[in-house]
Structures are given as structure tokens and as C-alpha cells.
Design a protein around this motif. Structure first.
Motif, PDB file in Angstrom:
ATOM      1  N   GLN A   1      10.047 -12.776 -15.743  1.00  0.00           N
ATOM      2  CA  GLN A   1       9.914 -13.878 -14.796  1.00  0.00           C
ATOM      3  C   GLN A   1       8.863 -13.519 -13.748  1.00  0.00           C
ATOM      4  N   TRP A   2       8.534 -14.489 -12.883  1.00  0.00           N
ATOM      5  CA  TRP A   2       7.606 -14.237 -11.779  1.00  0.00           C
ATOM      6  C   TRP A   2       8.057 -13.021 -10.969  1.00  0.00           C
ATOM      7  N   VAL A   3       7.111 -12.175 -10.591  1.00  0.00           N
ATOM      8  CA  VAL A   3       7.450 -11.034  -9.735  1.00  0.00           C
ATOM      9  C   VAL A   3       7.271 -11.459  -8.277  1.00  0.00           C
ATOM     10  N   TYR A   4       8.357 -11.366  -7.508  1.00  0.00           N
ATOM     11  CA  TYR A   4       8.379 -11.832  -6.122  1.00  0.00           C
ATOM     12  C   TYR A   4       8.001 -10.754  -5.111  1.00  0.00           C
ATOM     13  N   CYS A   5       8.382  -9.513  -5.396  1.00  0.00           N
ATOM     14  CA  CYS A   5       8.338  -8.499  -4.345  1.00  0.00           C
ATOM     15  C   CYS A   5       8.070  -7.131  -4.951  1.00  0.00           C
ATOM     16  N   CYS A   6       7.337  -6.286  -4.224  1.00  0.00           N
ATOM     17  CA  CYS A   6       7.150  -4.894  -4.628  1.00  0.00           C
ATOM     18  C   CYS A   6       7.199  -4.017  -3.383  1.00  0.00           C
ATOM     19  N   SER A   7       7.788  -2.844  -3.525  1.00  0.00           N
ATOM     20  CA  SER A   7       7.931  -1.929  -2.392  1.00  0.00           C
ATOM     21  C   SER A   7       7.764  -0.499  -2.878  1.00  0.00           C
TER      22      SER A   7
ATOM     23  N   VAL B   1      15.054 -11.264  -5.139  1.00  0.00           N
ATOM     24  CA  VAL B   1      13.821 -11.798  -4.552  1.00  0.00           C
ATOM     25  C   VAL B   1      13.170 -10.882  -3.518  1.00  0.00           C
ATOM     26  N   SER B   2      13.882  -9.834  -3.072  1.00  0.00           N
ATOM     27  CA  SER B   2      13.318  -8.969  -2.039  1.00  0.00           C
ATOM     28  C   SER B   2      13.911  -7.572  -2.180  1.00  0.00           C
ATOM     29  N   CYS B   3      13.130  -6.555  -1.783  1.00  0.00           N
ATOM     30  CA  CYS B   3      13.597  -5.167  -1.870  1.00  0.00           C
ATOM     31  C   CYS B   3      12.890  -4.333  -0.808  1.00  0.00           C
ATOM     32  N   ASP B   4      13.547  -3.246  -0.391  1.00  0.00           N
ATOM     33  CA  ASP B   4      12.948  -2.352   0.600  1.00  0.00           C
ATOM     34  C   ASP B   4      13.624  -0.987   0.520  1.00  0.00           C
ATOM     35  N   PHE B   5      12.829   0.071   0.756  1.00  0.00           N
ATOM     36  CA  PHE B   5      13.347   1.433   0.802  1.00  0.00           C
ATOM     37  C   PHE B   5      13.655   1.828   2.246  1.00  0.00           C
ATOM     38  N   SER B   6      14.635   2.710   2.407  1.00  0.00           N
ATOM     39  CA  SER B   6      14.900   3.285   3.728  1.00  0.00           C
ATOM     40  C   SER B   6      13.760   4.230   4.096  1.00  0.00           C
ATOM     41  N   PRO B   7      13.583   4.532   5.384  1.00  0.00           N
ATOM     42  CA  PRO B   7      12.464   5.383   5.814  1.00  0.00           C
ATOM     43  C   PRO B   7      12.453   6.780   5.192  1.00  0.00           C
TER      44      PRO B   7
ATOM     45  N   PHE C   1       0.840  -1.193   0.000  1.00  0.00           N
ATOM     46  CA  PHE C   1       0.000   0.000   0.000  1.00  0.00           C
ATOM     47  C   PHE C   1       0.876   1.244   0.000  1.00  0.00           C
ATOM     48  N   ALA C   2       0.377   2.315  -0.603  1.00  0.00           N
ATOM     49  CA  ALA C   2       1.076   3.596  -0.548  1.00  0.00           C
ATOM     50  C   ALA C   2       1.223   4.015   0.911  1.00  0.00           C
ATOM     51  N   PRO C   3       2.445   4.299   1.384  1.00  0.00           N
ATOM     52  CA  PRO C   3       2.663   4.608   2.808  1.00  0.00           C
ATOM     53  C   PRO C   3       2.056   5.932   3.270  1.00  0.00           C
ATOM     54  N   ASN C   4       1.645   6.791   2.329  1.00  0.00           N
ATOM     55  CA  ASN C   4       1.119   8.094   2.742  1.00  0.00           C
ATOM     56  C   ASN C   4      -0.360   8.057   3.103  1.00  0.00           C
ATOM     57  N   GLY C   5      -0.933   6.858   3.138  1.00  0.00           N
ATOM     58  CA  GLY C   5      -2.334   6.743   3.538  1.00  0.00           C
ATOM     59  C   GLY C   5      -3.319   6.836   2.393  1.00  0.00           C
ATOM     60  N   SER C   6      -2.854   7.141   1.187  1.00  0.00           N
ATOM     61  CA  SER C   6      -3.774   7.158   0.043  1.00  0.00           C
ATOM     62  C   SER C   6      -4.154   5.726  -0.305  1.00  0.00           C
ATOM     63  N   PRO C   7      -5.384   5.503  -0.762  1.00  0.00           N
ATOM     64  CA  PRO C   7      -5.856   4.119  -0.983  1.00  0.00           C
ATOM     65  C   PRO C   7      -5.357   3.525  -2.297  1.00  0.00           C
ATOM     66  N   ILE C   8      -4.053   3.575  -2.503  1.00  0.00           N
ATOM     67  CA  ILE C   8      -3.443   2.973  -3.694  1.00  0.00           C
ATOM     68  C   ILE C   8      -2.723   1.688  -3.262  1.00  0.00           C
ATOM     69  N   LEU C   9      -3.037   0.599  -3.959  1.00  0.00           N
ATOM     70  CA  LEU C   9      -2.454  -0.712  -3.672  1.00  0.00           C
ATOM     71  C   LEU C   9      -1.718  -1.205  -4.905  1.00  0.00           C
ATOM     72  N   VAL C  10      -0.499  -1.715  -4.716  1.00  0.00           N
ATOM     73  CA  VAL C  10       0.252  -2.344  -5.807  1.00  0.00           C
ATOM     74  C   VAL C  10       0.373  -3.830  -5.497  1.00  0.00           C
ATOM     75  N   SER C  11       0.113  -4.656  -6.512  1.00  0.00           N
ATOM     76  CA  SER C  11       0.219  -6.105  -6.355  1.00  0.00           C
ATOM     77  C   SER C  11       1.243  -6.654  -7.339  1.00  0.00           C
ATOM     78  N   ALA C  12       1.990  -7.667  -6.890  1.00  0.00           N
ATOM     79  CA  ALA C  12       3.023  -8.311  -7.716  1.00  0.00           C
ATOM     80  C   ALA C  12       2.642  -9.772  -7.884  1.00  0.00           C
ATOM     81  N   SER C  13       2.772 -10.284  -9.109  1.00  0.00           N
ATOM     82  CA  SER C  13       2.225 -11.613  -9.383  1.00  0.00           C
ATOM     83  C   SER C  13       3.171 -12.488 -10.195  1.00  0.00           C
ATOM     84  N   ARG C  14       2.914 -13.787 -10.103  1.00  0.00           N
ATOM     85  CA  ARG C  14       3.623 -14.742 -10.949  1.00  0.00           C
ATOM     86  C   ARG C  14       3.201 -14.629 -12.415  1.00  0.00           C
TER      87      ARG C  14
END
Length: 405
Positions: A198-204, A243-249, A155-168
Motif C-alpha cells: 500500500q501507499w507508504v505514509y511515514c518513515c523514521s 500511518v505514523s511512527c517514531d523512535f525514542s531519542p 534524514f539520517a540523524p547523525n549528520g551523514s547526508p543520507i536521505l530516505v523518502s517514502a512514497s505512494r
């Protein structure tokens, strides 16, 4: 820092089933943004929702008898109760978000008062995304569109109702869950992002909501604009599947983890590789004689203050890294780890395993230096290019852009 200490372990409450439809892996764990709820995909097509104003002392009560007592005490105080969500499919991805009261109706007392209610999105084996109201455990709606497993959700961290999905199905989909995003056909799919082979494993999604990173079974991660939904760049540097990803705060750093046993720290604005963290085997902890890819990474996440990273790898270790060092500062032995996540207020880490268990570990508590707090505050709204354009000394620019730590 001291070595992580195991505080508690949660196990699936159902007898083991061995058919492929149920599975027992905990592929995803999640804390709500306010830290009030914890969710885990415990296998058997079930998600457990646990209310989380738990004191550390309560967390340490690992015996069944004490857990029963604390639950009874919680009920007597009128505290929110644990829930079981029957999803009907293997659950792969989980994500919490606040939802405007107008969307939720009045089933949640908070929504009846005009306050946002809490929702949980679950990504399922058949490509569906089921969205639940946390307080009641009711299914609100399903999102249809993916043609294969929904592996991750953000989900968008700013509280807006936007969702991103990652799929095989090799795509990412962007969903608008606001009132304006709803039509007769269902919730609006804003965009389908294609680019992976290829399959998408992760989204951030970055905390400033400007960027989206996605990792698939490829040697490169993709960075997208959350404003135009176009590809910004490919991040190339890994030797195996990312296979994994993350942003700093502060959104100034991006980390990617790969089966090549490395975590790469990037500047997402320039695409520059800032640091590589290599998972060197600890021979004293594990017997590697018959294993090949023992250090293949499964998950990486930033701590809430942005000074530590946690990683889970196939060598049966949870590692904690300090941002300024190239080797881990602490280790904990764990078997079959699949995912990890920091508690939003710091202090401990939740990990999920291939056995369907969740473990809670102590994590270093750190008092951020004034220097880091200033950097974090500035980088929350300044890009790398904007920092480099400031009329300040070169060493200060290097510090603000994480070239020196």
C-alpha cells in the motif's frame, strides 16, 4: 502536567483556492535539528521558512500588528528573514539536515567559512524531491525516481547526508547526497526498498542510524536495517492502517500509530509489544453522534528527552502521554489535526491542520531523573540483547529495556 496552552497560530497568507492542484492542508511541519528554523507546508504549493531563535514571549504575540513589529525589529538586527519556497506542487513531506560546505558552494555565508549549511528537502505531489538551501531560499537540486506522491522524508540523524523518502508508489528510496553520491546522471540512489503493498505514509530513522521504520496503509509496520538495507521484521499488532511512527531519542523504543485508534510501543530489537495506548473518546469534549472513526490517529512523536509522547487524532484532540502511564496526562482541543512535532529543545509542540494552519502549544517541561538519564545514555549504544547479557540484577535489566518504567 498542565493542559497545553495555545501560544500562537499561523495561517496561510494567500486567499483560499479550491482547485485540487493547490490544496490547503499542512501535511508536514519540521524544526531544524538546532531549533533555529521552522518549516511548514502551508498549502497552495508553498513552504514557509521561519527563523526560530524566538523567545517564548515573542511566540505569544499572535496579533498581526505585533508580528509585523517583531519582523521589522528582526530585520533591523540583521537576523535571518522568513522565506517563501514556491514548490510548484502540493508539498507533503519536509526534512532538515546540515550539508557539507563543499557540496553547497559559497552561496551561504556559513558555507563560505567552511561550515555546514542547512538544507530542507520537500516531498512533492508529482514524485519529485526538491532540496533547498535554507539561508538563501535557493533551490539546489531535485531528486527524481518516485512515480507518485512523496509522502514523507527522513534524514539520517547523525549528520551523514543520507536521505530516505517514502512514497505512494509503495517504495522507500535511499539517497546519498554526499560528494561521492553525485554523478553525471544526478544524485545517487543507494537503494529502493520494496515490501509494502500500500501507499507508504511515514518513515523514521532511529537516532543511532541503525534502523528504519516505515508505515503504510497496512496493519503492520516494517523495520529495516540501515546498514544492509534489508528487512529486519514486520511489526504486527494493529487492527487497521499504520500511518505514523517514531523512535525514542535513545533508539530503544519505537511507537506506531494507526487508524485503529491505538499507539503501540515496541522494542525494535526484539519486536516485542511493550505497551498499547488506546485513544478513548472524551464525550465531554466532542459530539460523536454522527462520527464513526473519530479517534483515528494521524501522527505520533516523542519528546526530546524521551519521557513523553504527543498524538494527534481525528477526535479533535492533541494528547500528551507520559511514558510510564497508560492514559494521557494532558489534552488540548484542536480541529482537523494532521501532524505534530516537538521543538528540539522541548517546551512546546507544533501541529499542522487540514486548514493549512500551524499551532504552537506549550508542552510539559521535565527534569529527567538520574535513573532515566543513565538508561538513556546506556541504551544509546547498547541493544536490548546486549543489556540482557549484562551480569546485573533482573530488575535492572527490566528497567534498562523499558519492561518496567
Amino acid at each position: 502536567p498542565e493542559e497545553p496552552v495555545l501560544l500562537a497560530e499561523l495561517k496561510p497568507g494567500r486567499p483560499q483556492r479550491y482547485d485540487w492542484k493547490s490544496s490547503c492542508e499542512t501535511w508536514s511541519v519540521a524544526f531544524s535539528p538546532d531549533g533555529a528554523w521552522f518549516a511548514w507546508s502551508q498549502g497552495h504549493c508553498v513552504v514557509k521558512l521561519i527563523p526560530w531563535p524566538l523567545e517564548e514571549a515573542e511566540l505569544c504575540k499572535t496579533s498581526e500588528r505585533k508580528n509585523r513589529g517583531s519582523k521589522a525589529e528582526a530585520r533591523s538586527r540583521g537576523v535571518a528573514k522568513e522565506k517563501t519556497l514556491e514548490c510548484g506542487q502540493i508539498v507533503w513531506g519536509l526534512a532538515f539536515s546540515a550539508w557539507p560546505a563543499a557540496e553547497a558552494g559559497e552561496t551561504d555565508p556559513a558555507c563560505a567559512l567552511g561550515l555546514p549549511c542547512l538544507i530542507l528537502a520537500t516531498g512533492l505531489n508529482d514524485g519529485q524531491i526538491k532540496v533547498w538551501e535554507v539561508q538563501t531560499g535557493h533551490l539546489l537540486f531535485s531528486l527524481l525516481g518516485h512515480q507518485d506522491v512523496v509522502r514523507d522524508l527522513s534524514f539520517a540523524p547523525n549528520g551523514s547526508p543520507i536521505l530516505v523518502s517514502a512514497s505512494r508508489d509503495k517504495t522507500l528510496r535511499v539517497w546519498d547526497l554526499s560528494r561521492d553520491g553525485r554523478s553525471v546522471q544526478g544524485w545517487r540512489q543507494v537503494q529502493v526498498l520494496s515490501g509494502h503493498v500500500q501507499w507508504v505514509y511515514c518513515c523514521s530513522i532511529s537516532p543511532d542510524c541503525s534502523m528504519l521504520c516505515s508505515a503504510a496503509g497496512e496493519k503492520s509496520a516494517l523495520l529495516w536495517s540501515m546498514r544492509s538495507y534489508t528487512l529486519i521484521r514486520r511489526l504486527e499488532g494493529h487492527q487497521s492502517s499504520v500511518v505514523s511512527c517514531d523512535f525514542s531519542p535513545d533508539s530503544a523504543l519505537l511507537v506506531t500509530a494507526s487508524y485503529d485508534a491505538c499507539v503501540i510501543m515496541w522494542d525494535p530489537y526484539t519486536g516485542e509489544q511493550l505497551r498499547t495506548l488506546r485513544h478513548v473518546p472524551l464525550h465531554s469534549a466532542v459530539d460523536y453522534s454522527s462520527e464513526v472513526h473519530t479517534s483515528s490517529l494521524r501522527s505520533v512523536c516523542f519528546s526530546p528527552e524521551g519521557l513523553y509522547l504527543a498524538t494527534v487524532a481525528d477526535d479533535r484532540l492533541l494528547r500528551i502521554w507520559a511514558l510510564e502511564l497508560r492514559s494521557p496526562v494532558a489534552f488540548a482541543p484542536m480541529t482537523n489535526g494532521l501532524c505534530c512535532m516537538y521543538f528540539p529543545h522541548g517546551g512546546f509542540i507544533a501541529t499542522g491542520t487540514r486548514d493549512g494552519h500551524v499551532q504552537f502549544w506549550t508542552a510539559p517541561r521535565v527534569l529527567s531523573s538520574l535513573k532515566h538519564l543513565c538508561r538513556k545514555a546506556l541504551r544509546t549504544f547498547l541493544t536490548t540483547y546486549q543489556v540482557l547479557a549484562l551480569p546485573i540484577p533482573r530488575k535492572l535489566k527490566e528497567f534498562l529495556t523499558y519492561r518496567t518504567f
